[in-house]
Every structure is written in structure tokens, then in C-alpha cells.
Design a protein around this motif. Structure first.
Motif, mmCIF file in Angstrom:
data_model
loop_
_atom_site.group_PDB
_atom_site.id
_atom_site.type_symbol
_atom_site.label_atom_id
_atom_site.label_comp_id
_atom_site.label_asym_id
_atom_site.label_seq_id
_atom_site.Cartn_x
_atom_site.Cartn_y
_atom_site.Cartn_z
ATOM 1 N N THR A 44 1.008 -1.404 0.177
ATOM 2 C CA THR A 44 -0.080 0.043 0.206
ATOM 3 C C THR A 44 0.517 1.168 0.140
ATOM 4 O O THR A 44 0.298 2.374 -0.048
ATOM 5 N N ASP A 45 1.853 1.581 -0.312
ATOM 6 C CA ASP A 45 3.158 2.362 0.237
ATOM 7 C C ASP A 45 4.039 1.689 -0.999
ATOM 8 O O ASP A 45 5.068 1.691 -0.094
ATOM 9 N N ALA A 46 4.155 2.026 -2.138
ATOM 10 C CA ALA A 46 5.296 1.691 -2.943
ATOM 11 C C ALA A 46 6.361 2.866 -2.928
ATOM 12 O O ALA A 46 7.576 2.924 -3.179
ATOM 13 N N CYS A 47 5.660 4.010 -2.658
ATOM 14 C CA CYS A 47 6.757 4.658 -2.741
ATOM 15 C C CYS A 47 8.218 4.065 -1.369
ATOM 16 O O CYS A 47 9.651 4.632 -1.409
ATOM 17 N N LYS A 48 7.735 3.893 -0.175
ATOM 18 C CA LYS A 48 8.536 2.893 1.135
ATOM 19 C C LYS A 48 9.452 2.072 0.084
ATOM 20 O O LYS A 48 10.712 0.977 0.983
ATOM 21 N N LEU A 49 8.805 1.397 -0.444
ATOM 22 C CA LEU A 49 9.561 0.382 -1.149
ATOM 23 C C LEU A 49 10.785 0.223 -1.737
ATOM 24 O O LEU A 49 12.209 -0.654 -1.961
ATOM 25 N N THR A 85 4.931 6.909 -7.979
ATOM 26 C CA THR A 85 5.134 7.864 -9.242
ATOM 27 C C THR A 85 7.180 8.720 -8.729
ATOM 28 O O THR A 85 6.827 9.587 -7.800
ATOM 29 N N TYR A 86 7.766 8.887 -9.365
ATOM 30 C CA TYR A 86 8.780 9.110 -9.325
ATOM 31 C C TYR A 86 9.289 10.427 -9.652
ATOM 32 O O TYR A 86 9.588 10.008 -11.259
ATOM 33 N N ARG A 87 9.348 12.283 -9.965
ATOM 34 C CA ARG A 87 9.746 12.653 -10.927
ATOM 35 C C ARG A 87 11.320 13.068 -11.005
ATOM 36 O O ARG A 87 11.449 13.349 -9.363
ATOM 37 N N LEU A 88 11.644 13.209 -11.683
ATOM 38 C CA LEU A 88 13.599 13.665 -11.605
ATOM 39 C C LEU A 88 14.112 14.961 -12.066
ATOM 40 O O LEU A 88 13.010 15.571 -12.935
ATOM 41 N N LYS A 89 14.695 15.101 -11.176
ATOM 42 C CA LYS A 89 15.457 16.631 -11.864
ATOM 43 C C LYS A 89 15.013 17.193 -12.892
ATOM 44 O O LYS A 89 15.207 18.222 -13.720
ATOM 45 N N GLY A 90 15.926 15.876 -14.056
ATOM 46 C CA GLY A 90 16.177 15.776 -15.580
ATOM 47 C C GLY A 90 14.961 16.119 -16.080
ATOM 48 O O GLY A 90 15.003 15.942 -17.635
ATOM 49 N N GLY A 91 13.437 16.084 -15.958
ATOM 50 C CA GLY A 91 12.485 15.678 -16.364
ATOM 51 C C GLY A 91 12.352 14.581 -17.301
ATOM 52 O O GLY A 91 10.536 14.146 -16.892
ATOM 53 N N GLY A 92 12.607 13.331 -16.058
ATOM 54 C CA GLY A 92 11.586 11.930 -16.332
ATOM 55 C C GLY A 92 11.095 11.456 -15.289
ATOM 56 O O GLY A 92 10.774 12.270 -14.485
ATOM 57 N N THR A 93 11.267 10.767 -14.973
ATOM 58 C CA THR A 93 10.177 9.800 -14.161
ATOM 59 C C THR A 93 10.242 8.249 -14.358
ATOM 60 O O THR A 93 10.888 7.502 -15.472
ATOM 61 N N ALA A 94 9.908 7.846 -13.023
ATOM 62 C CA ALA A 94 9.767 6.591 -13.132
ATOM 63 C C ALA A 94 8.524 6.081 -11.911
ATOM 64 O O ALA A 94 7.945 7.398 -11.638
ATOM 65 N N THR A 95 8.367 4.336 -12.242
ATOM 66 C CA THR A 95 6.794 4.789 -11.944
ATOM 67 C C THR A 95 7.389 3.371 -11.283
ATOM 68 O O THR A 95 7.569 2.273 -11.434
ATOM 69 N N LEU A 96 6.593 2.824 -9.416
ATOM 70 C CA LEU A 96 6.727 1.603 -8.793
ATOM 71 C C LEU A 96 5.031 1.189 -9.120
ATOM 72 O O LEU A 96 4.733 1.500 -7.974
ATOM 73 N N MET A 97 4.595 -0.055 -9.258
ATOM 74 C CA MET A 97 3.164 -0.199 -8.901
ATOM 75 C C MET A 97 3.553 -1.832 -7.898
ATOM 76 O O MET A 97 4.308 -3.232 -8.107
ATOM 77 N N ALA A 98 2.400 -1.564 -6.683
ATOM 78 C CA ALA A 98 3.210 -2.479 -5.932
ATOM 79 C C ALA A 98 1.081 -3.414 -5.856
ATOM 80 O O ALA A 98 0.686 -3.038 -5.313
ATOM 81 N N ARG A 99 1.540 -4.873 -5.688
ATOM 82 C CA ARG A 99 0.447 -5.356 -5.325
ATOM 83 C C ARG A 99 0.775 -6.855 -4.578
ATOM 84 O O ARG A 99 1.665 -7.301 -4.944
ATOM 85 N N ARG A 100 -0.187 -6.837 -3.477
ATOM 86 C CA ARG A 100 0.162 -8.047 -2.463
ATOM 87 C C ARG A 100 -1.185 -8.464 -2.415
ATOM 88 O O ARG A 100 -2.371 -7.987 -1.725
ATOM 89 N N SER A 101 -1.622 -10.128 -2.999
ATOM 90 C CA SER A 101 -2.850 -10.587 -3.027
ATOM 91 C C SER A 101 -3.126 -11.314 -1.361
ATOM 92 O O SER A 101 -2.178 -11.833 -0.761
ATOM 93 N N PRO A 102 -3.831 -11.661 -1.134
ATOM 94 C CA PRO A 102 -4.077 -12.253 0.407
ATOM 95 C C PRO A 102 -4.246 -14.297 -0.235
ATOM 96 O O PRO A 102 -4.070 -14.917 1.107
#
Length: 184
Positions: A44-49, A85-102
Motif C-alpha cells: 500500500t506504499d510503493a514509495c517506501k519499497l 511516481t518518482y519525478r526526476l530533476k532532469g524531467g524524467g519519471t519512473a513508476t513502481l506499482m506494487a501488489r500483494r494478494s491475500p
């Protein structure tokens, strides 16, 4: 880049509603989501991963901002999800989607279907083939052109990392290294 990412989410995220028997408390976290060596892994918090300083250092560009979206709290029958979503100083981006099933729904059949759906969709946009990535989780594949790494870490956990900016000749290896860091 965001529009090109959405298609790859289709098959894996269709699994979100799959699950086992429903408990009395829909907010209760299933035991499978809170035990074992990866108990601290919170979908639930991909930014911490994946730490923004680490991502920036690996990409050679500082992360100026992160934003968390698509958060879904787990229930006994629904998966936990989020996207950073990670925004980079140079204008680029990266995204990390996380999922964990029960439940253990990262089955060979589900993995094959996710790959097949991604391949089919990619044919409309590119002549590049989806590439299997050995020795990365239970199964992994890389989508060249959109620089997307899809990794079934184990029976319950899944990540999609998309790098909008990375050296073309090394993007697959960079994505694999970053996913290993996010996997914990």
C-alpha cells in the motif's frame, strides 16, 4: 508514458478482486499478508519499497518529488496495491506499482496470461518482443520500448517498474537491480 503503462496492468490487476473466504472484518489483514520474512513489505506504499535517493543514484538524476496513488487497502479477499511516481530533476519519471494478494494467485497460469496480454497489446505499438528475465523472482519479463519490468516476486507479491529515463543499452539490467532492492 503513463498511457503506455496502463495496458500492462490489465491482466495482473484483474487479480485484485480474487481471494479466499471473506472474514467478518473487511479491514482485517489476512495472516498471509503479515507473516514470514517479507512481513514488512507493504504494497500500500510503493514509495517506501524503493527509496527515492537510491533510485536517483542508480539513474544518475536526483528525485525531486514522489507521489503515491492507486492505494487499495487489503481485505481478506482483495489485494493491497499502490503506485509511486518518482519525478526526476532532469524531467524524467519512473513508476513502481506494487501488489500483494491475500492468496497465492501468482500461479503459472496467471503469469502466462499476464505475459500473453502484454505481448498482444505491445504488438499494436512496437515490433519489439517481450523478454523473459531469468533469476528474478518467481517469474519476470521486460517490455522494451516502454522500459517496463514485470516481476512476480513469489506466490503473492508482484511489482511493475517503469523507467521513463535510463540508458537504452542498460535499462533492463538497471530495472532488474532496482526491483531486487524493492523486493526487500
Amino acid at each position: 508514458m503513463r498511457k503506455s503503462m496502463i495496458f500492462a496492468f490489465g491482466a495482473p490487476l484483474a487479480l485484485v478482486a480474487c481471494g479466499g473466504p471473506q472474514g467478518d472484518d473487511k479491514n482485517e489483514k489476512p495472516a498471509a499478508m503479515t507473516s514470514g520474512r517479507d512481513a514488512g513489505w507493504d504494497a500500500t506504499d510503493a514509495c517506501k519499497l524503493l527509496d527515492k535517493a537510491v533510485l536517483g543514484a542508480v539513474l544518475g538524476d536526483a528525485v525531486t518529488e514522489t507521489s503515491l496513488a492507486f492505494v487499495h487497502q487489503p481485505t481478506p479477499v482483495e489485494a493491497a496495491t499502490s503506485e509511486c511516481t518518482y519525478r526526476l530533476k532532469g524531467g524524467g519519471t519512473a513508476t513502481l506499482m506494487a501488489r500483494r494478494s491475500p492468496i497465492a494467485d501468482n500461479t503459472p497460469e496467471a503469469i502466462a496470461q499476464a505475459r500473453k496480454t502484454t505481448e498482444s497489446t505491445m504488438r499494436a505499438f512496437s515490433d519489439k518482443s517481450v523478454e523473459d528475465v531469468p533469476h528474478l523472482g518467481k517469474a519476470a519479463f521486460f517490455v522494451p520500448g516502454i522500459n517496463q519490468m514485470n516481476v512476480f516476486l513469489d506466490d503473492q507479491r508482484f511489482l511493475i517498474l517503469t523507467l521513463g529515463t535510463a540508458p537504452d543499452d542498460r535499462v533492463r539490467d538497471i530495472a532488474a537491480d532496482l526491483v531486487r532492492m524493492a523486493a526487500g
